[in-house]
Scaffold this active site. Sequence first.
Site, short mmCIF file in Angstrom:
data_model
loop_
_atom_site.label_atom_id
_atom_site.label_comp_id
_atom_site.label_asym_id
_atom_site.label_seq_id
_atom_site.Cartn_x
_atom_site.Cartn_y
_atom_site.Cartn_z
CG HIS A 29 39.12 113.36 -61.26
ND1 HIS A 29 39.03 112.30 -60.37
CD2 HIS A 29 38.75 114.65 -60.78
CE1 HIS A 29 38.02 112.94 -59.39
NE2 HIS A 29 37.82 114.29 -59.69
CB CYS A 30 41.13 108.14 -61.65
SG CYS A 30 42.44 108.21 -63.10
N PRO A 31 38.55 108.10 -60.09
CG PRO A 31 36.98 106.76 -58.91
CD PRO A 31 37.70 108.02 -59.10
#
Lengths: 84, 394
Positions: free
Chosen positions: A17-19
């Site tokens: 997932h982000c980041p």
Amino acid sequence: MNTERKPDLSLDLRGEHCPYNAIATLETLRTMQPGQLLEVVTDCSQSFHGIPEDATRHGYHCLAVEQHGPLFRFLIEVPSPTGE
Amino acid sequence: MSSLRQRFFVNFWPPIPTLVALGVASAYYFAITGTFWAVTGEFTRWGGHVLSWFGLKPQEWSYFKILGLQGTPLDRVDGVMVLGMFLGALCCALWAGNVGLRRPASLRRLVQGLVGGIIAGFGARLAMGCNLAAFFTGIPMFSVHAWAFMFSTVLGAWIGVKITLLPFLRHSLRVQAGGSAMPDPKALARRTERQWRLGWALLLLAFAVAAWRFEASLALGMAFLFGLAFGGLIERGQICFTSAARDLWTTGRTKVAYGILLGMAAACIGTFAAIRLGVAPKIFWMGPNAVLGGVLFGLGIVLAGGCETGWMYRAMEGQMHFWVVGVGNVIGGTLVAAFWDELGGALALPYPKLNLLELFGPVGGLLLTYLGLALSLALVAANARRFSHARKTR
């Protein structure tokens, strides 16, 4: 803009997932030569907006953004010094 | 039809107009229901319900006396709105063919999501709201604590980025030469059609729920419909509040941050009108709880990868990581409720509830809010310039 060109490298970010998606994409691009093409595959919908914006801001060319069901594919080119 | 479908139901919507639409909708929601668009209070009530199954009496705790813990989620404005958000996000994800079980990259990530979710839930409830009530719908209430929370969240996100990028939380890059295989287009098309039809069936079911709730009261019915719209909009626009705070420090993204600020600007004039007509604004204590809560919240959402609204639509898309983040949020909020007498007594209750419209008068308060939003826009733009020059050496 030729999206049929074969990418030089492919970065698999499924499950991330982000980041991390954005950071890993920029890190990989930094190791590549001008004119080379990177393919990025993620399954995080959020990267759909994020990765093209980051790539452009950092001076790369995002040539294609595709959705394949729950998968997202990006093609990003490292610009060559000529033509800049 | 097929091009319309591709354009509106499959392609994601640009975040800035979507956030302005959310801002406008949230102002109407406030005027109609008398409360602001908020989710974490309801998550904390779920924690209360779970505790009561084990023989505890959370309804007697002081925090639940502030929040209210009557009935079931289906009898509460917040409860039906949250249900609506889940259904709205799921409908939209189905229409786009974007539902699929996504496994997390590692167990370590999952633990990271749980810990981040707990910290974010704790911070949010300490400050009496998350990215919504203490931020996106808190600033349009003209409550000073929301400003403190917003800036503290950005600070917390910076700490979060430092932790998140530590080597032990990084995975090695999976890079290979050449391209990788994408799913078979024919199988994908069949799957997309199935999800498209399922999405419409779910919407019909949602309308039945709406009709049932309208029978109970106008506010419940409307709250459910607004929930559908909120959930749908955040999924369609992939609205990530975490990204707005975090990526000021990582890559210099600006779109979502601009959208949030413009969305709040759109909301402010609507909530201002409703308040002038007599709807009571929701103002909370401007104490250390707002600052400490904001820092913890910012840290937690970056560690978890998503905030309270972020995990909701991602969970519906089948991102398993965010199921765990949601559980973490409920645990974190419930912890605040359990220790509220100590926490609130020291950090919140002795401090005043500051309302900008009372402090500076209606015109002064409104003007100051818009000045603050304009200044924030300028700060985001100035910050992004640090990143735009990152590739001078080509």
